[in-house]
Enzyme design. Sequence first.
Site, PDB file in Angstrom:
ATOM      1  N   ILE A 245      65.687  12.453  57.090  1.00  0.00           N
ATOM      2  CA  ILE A 245      65.444  12.773  55.556  1.00  0.00           C
ATOM      3  C   ILE A 245      64.087  12.481  54.850  1.00  0.00           C
ATOM      4  CG2 ILE A 245      66.094  12.901  52.904  1.00  0.00           C
ATOM      5  CD1 ILE A 245      69.349  13.412  54.453  1.00  0.00           C
TER       6      ILE A 245
ATOM      7  N   ASP B 264      60.792   0.307  56.355  1.00  0.00           N
ATOM      8  CA  ASP B 264      62.494   0.894  57.271  1.00  0.00           C
ATOM      9  C   ASP B 264      62.766  -0.245  57.979  1.00  0.00           C
ATOM     10  OD1 ASP B 264      64.310   1.677  59.850  1.00  0.00           O
ATOM     11  OD2 ASP B 264      64.310   3.583  58.639  1.00  0.00           O
TER      12      ASP B 264
ATOM     13  N   CYS C 215      67.619   5.300  53.066  1.00  0.00           N
ATOM     14  CA  CYS C 215      68.376   5.137  53.986  1.00  0.00           C
ATOM     15  C   CYS C 215      69.472   4.720  53.792  1.00  0.00           C
ATOM     16  CB  CYS C 215      67.545   3.153  53.544  1.00  0.00           C
ATOM     17  SG  CYS C 215      67.659   2.858  51.851  1.00  0.00           S
ATOM     18  N   PRO C 216      70.340   4.448  54.569  1.00  0.00           N
ATOM     19  CA  PRO C 216      71.731   4.155  54.081  1.00  0.00           C
ATOM     20  C   PRO C 216      72.740   3.951  53.780  1.00  0.00           C
ATOM     21  CG  PRO C 216      71.668   3.698  56.571  1.00  0.00           C
ATOM     22  CD  PRO C 216      70.236   4.167  56.115  1.00  0.00           C
TER      23      PRO C 216
ATOM     24  N   THR D 162      68.246  10.720  46.348  1.00  0.00           N
ATOM     25  CA  THR D 162      69.240  10.936  46.697  1.00  0.00           C
ATOM     26  C   THR D 162      69.800  10.932  48.000  1.00  0.00           C
ATOM     27  OG1 THR D 162      67.446  11.854  48.369  1.00  0.00           O
ATOM     28  CG2 THR D 162      68.018  13.371  46.462  1.00  0.00           C
ATOM     29  N   SER D 163      70.235   9.559  48.248  1.00  0.00           N
ATOM     30  CA  SER D 163      70.890   8.635  49.285  1.00  0.00           C
ATOM     31  C   SER D 163      72.593   8.488  48.744  1.00  0.00           C
ATOM     32  CB  SER D 163      70.225   7.579  50.131  1.00  0.00           C
ATOM     33  OG  SER D 163      69.997   7.551  51.346  1.00  0.00           O
ATOM     34  N   ARG D 164      72.820   7.168  48.085  1.00  0.00           N
ATOM     35  CA  ARG D 164      73.625   6.961  48.071  1.00  0.00           C
ATOM     36  C   ARG D 164      73.402   6.516  46.627  1.00  0.00           C
ATOM     37  NH1 ARG D 164      75.521  10.547  50.526  1.00  0.00           N
ATOM     38  NH2 ARG D 164      76.920   9.916  52.488  1.00  0.00           N
TER      39      ARG D 164
ATOM     40  N   ASP E 169      70.455  11.706  42.292  1.00  0.00           N
ATOM     41  CA  ASP E 169      71.236  12.764  42.596  1.00  0.00           C
ATOM     42  C   ASP E 169      72.429  12.260  43.010  1.00  0.00           C
ATOM     43  OD1 ASP E 169      72.389  15.769  43.888  1.00  0.00           O
ATOM     44  OD2 ASP E 169      72.084  14.688  45.691  1.00  0.00           O
TER      45      ASP E 169
ATOM     46  N   GLU F 169      79.947   7.722  40.833  1.00  0.00           N
ATOM     47  CA  GLU F 169      80.096   8.992  41.338  1.00  0.00           C
ATOM     48  C   GLU F 169      81.499   9.531  41.398  1.00  0.00           C
ATOM     49  OE1 GLU F 169      77.146  10.180  44.224  1.00  0.00           O
ATOM     50  OE2 GLU F 169      78.799  10.842  45.095  1.00  0.00           O
TER      51      GLU F 169
ATOM     52  N   HIS G 280      75.131  14.941  43.543  1.00  0.00           N
ATOM     53  CA  HIS G 280      75.087  14.927  44.269  1.00  0.00           C
ATOM     54  C   HIS G 280      75.019  16.228  45.410  1.00  0.00           C
ATOM     55  CE1 HIS G 280      77.004  12.199  47.762  1.00  0.00           C
ATOM     56  NE2 HIS G 280      76.118  13.195  48.600  1.00  0.00           N
TER      57      HIS G 280
HETATM   58  P1  NAI Z   1      68.926   9.135  59.666  1.00  0.00           P
HETATM   59  O1  NAI Z   1      69.864   7.833  59.577  1.00  0.00           O
HETATM   60  O2  NAI Z   1      67.996  10.041  60.037  1.00  0.00           O
HETATM   61  O3  NAI Z   1      67.750   7.934  58.698  1.00  0.00           O
HETATM   62  C1  NAI Z   1      68.377   7.247  57.814  1.00  0.00           C
HETATM   63  C2  NAI Z   1      67.296   5.614  58.012  1.00  0.00           C
HETATM   64  O4  NAI Z   1      67.431   4.635  57.606  1.00  0.00           O
HETATM   65  C3  NAI Z   1      66.441   4.716  59.424  1.00  0.00           C
HETATM   66  O5  NAI Z   1      65.146   5.470  60.069  1.00  0.00           O
HETATM   67  C4  NAI Z   1      66.967   3.892  59.312  1.00  0.00           C
HETATM   68  O6  NAI Z   1      66.594   3.129  60.578  1.00  0.00           O
HETATM   69  C5  NAI Z   1      66.656   3.428  57.465  1.00  0.00           C
HETATM   70  N1  NAI Z   1      67.653   2.415  57.383  1.00  0.00           N
HETATM   71  C6  NAI Z   1      68.794   2.009  58.431  1.00  0.00           C
HETATM   72  N2  NAI Z   1      68.956   0.581  57.679  1.00  0.00           N
HETATM   73  C7  NAI Z   1      67.846   0.066  56.424  1.00  0.00           C
HETATM   74  C8  NAI Z   1      67.667  -0.935  55.735  1.00  0.00           C
HETATM   75  N3  NAI Z   1      68.377  -1.872  55.779  1.00  0.00           N
HETATM   76  N4  NAI Z   1      66.291  -0.710  55.128  1.00  0.00           N
HETATM   77  C9  NAI Z   1      65.793   0.168  55.000  1.00  0.00           C
HETATM   78  N5  NAI Z   1      66.104   0.955  56.437  1.00  0.00           N
HETATM   79  C10 NAI Z   1      66.733   1.231  56.318  1.00  0.00           C
HETATM   80  O7  NAI Z   1      69.741   9.213  58.429  1.00  0.00           O
HETATM   81  P2  NAI Z   1      69.175  10.599  57.058  1.00  0.00           P
HETATM   82  O8  NAI Z   1      69.391  11.835  57.714  1.00  0.00           O
HETATM   83  O9  NAI Z   1      67.745  10.260  56.485  1.00  0.00           O
HETATM   84  O10 NAI Z   1      70.114  10.484  55.526  1.00  0.00           O
HETATM   85  C11 NAI Z   1      69.828   9.746  55.137  1.00  0.00           C
HETATM   86  C12 NAI Z   1      70.546   9.810  54.045  1.00  0.00           C
HETATM   87  O11 NAI Z   1      71.522  10.448  52.725  1.00  0.00           O
HETATM   88  C13 NAI Z   1      72.402   9.258  54.541  1.00  0.00           C
HETATM   89  O12 NAI Z   1      72.274   7.643  54.478  1.00  0.00           O
HETATM   90  C14 NAI Z   1      73.116  10.075  53.361  1.00  0.00           C
HETATM   91  O13 NAI Z   1      73.578   8.881  52.364  1.00  0.00           O
HETATM   92  C15 NAI Z   1      72.561  10.174  52.263  1.00  0.00           C
HETATM   93  N6  NAI Z   1      72.267  11.334  52.164  1.00  0.00           N
HETATM   94  C16 NAI Z   1      72.720  12.164  51.108  1.00  0.00           C
HETATM   95  C17 NAI Z   1      72.748  13.405  50.767  1.00  0.00           C
HETATM   96  C18 NAI Z   1      73.114  14.063  49.149  1.00  0.00           C
HETATM   97  O14 NAI Z   1      73.314  15.439  49.200  1.00  0.00           O
HETATM   98  N7  NAI Z   1      72.742  14.028  48.184  1.00  0.00           N
HETATM   99  C19 NAI Z   1      73.343  14.585  52.138  1.00  0.00           C
HETATM  100  C20 NAI Z   1      73.148  13.915  53.659  1.00  0.00           C
HETATM  101  C21 NAI Z   1      72.399  12.585  52.977  1.00  0.00           C
END
Ligand code: NAI
Length: 342
Positions: free
Chosen positions: A154, A173, A201-202, A228-230, A254, A259, A291
């Site tokens: 994302i 990252d 980030c997660p 928009t993450s958590r 978001d 929530e 969300h």
């Molecule tokens: P992804 O796994 O492709 O990317 C996550 C990135 O965060 C990776 O590059 C990872 O190295 C990095 N990361 C891990 N630990 C970290 C830290 N301590 N500090 C900085 N960076 C760190 O995940 P993706 O698909 O990009 O999703 C990201 C987040 O978006 C998900 O974890 C989820 O929580 C959230 N999400 C929210 C949605 C919504 O509807 N609002 C829908 C889908 C995902």
Amino acid sequence: MKYAFFDAKPYDKPSFEKYGREQGVEFKFFETKLTRDTAMLAEGCDGVCVFVNDTVDAETIDKLFSLGVRAVALRCAGYNNVDVKHAYGKLHIFHVPAYSPYAVAEHAIALLLTSIRRIHKAYIRTKDFNFSLSGLTGFDLHGKTVGVIGTGRIGRVFIDICRGFGMKVLAYDKYPSENSGIDYVSLDTLFEKSDIISLHCPLTEETHHLINENALSRMKKGVTLINTSRGALIDAEALLAGIKSRHIGAACLDVYEEEADIFFEDFSGHIVNDDILARLISMPNVIVTSHQAFLTEEALSNIAETTVMNIKKFAEKGYCDNELCYRCGKTESCKAKRQKCF
Ligand code: NAI
């Protein structure tokens, strides 16, 4: 293959019924969320299908296991609501690692543009035939610096869109991607230099309250924050204080720390007990969506298709490529070695 589908919403059913029918997976839909108290609804099912605010903690896992449930099919990417370690040896957990990074990245941009160009205010004004422009002055994105925390699927789409606007992108990252052309900096530098900060980030133990009082104080005055993450990446109380002190220019949220009992439900006409959320929503420079970043037709269809394929593959082979295994990645990949995680 019979799965108890928790936290079911009307927009979930068409795609899950369609792909389920095609692949022989029957879903029993329940509007209630999965908790230790509702776990018994899964009796007689092979697995449960859950979303971001269902609770898959140790007690729920034990309850499900005792009922004969053997799998948890997450219909989302994030899995901070699952005790993956406790599930090891009992329940197989699969998720949908990617369904539409565009949906989430584009929603982050939609929030940003709405906020900085005051579209939310203008929409209400013109509905009331108020065509005054006072108080609607925004700023150009072109030339601004955006700090992106988390450059996965994302985060990278978000970066590409920002570059299209002519913005300078800085990123942080924990695991920077080599030769990606991304300008990685330390968190401190990102906080100091960014006009806009977006979180991708997660949520982990390490990133819980990544944006706390200390981090907020190091950001530029007037910064716009996007999450928009958590929710729990941000200490909401500290954010509220930052907004009240005028240090934080705007927040686009978001997701929200607390929530789980609020988002996805209609509370209009009710008194919401969460004072911090109520105060944040009352601020003219805070935009909250519940969300919904994932909610596009493409994403819903991809989510249903991948979830059903995860269930099918697990039923047929006893393993699944999208399995979240406590041991995979820590020592060595069991999936790569012998495919079954346990
Ligand atoms: P992804 O796994 O492709 O990317 C996550 C990135 O965060 C990776 O590059 C990872 O190295 C990095 N990361 C891990 N630990 C970290 C830290 N301590 N500090 C900085 N960076 C760190 O995940 P993706 O698909 O990009 O999703 C990201 C987040 O978006 C998900 O974890 C989820 O929580 C959230 N999400 C929210 C949605 C919504 O509807 N609002 C829908 C889908 C995902």
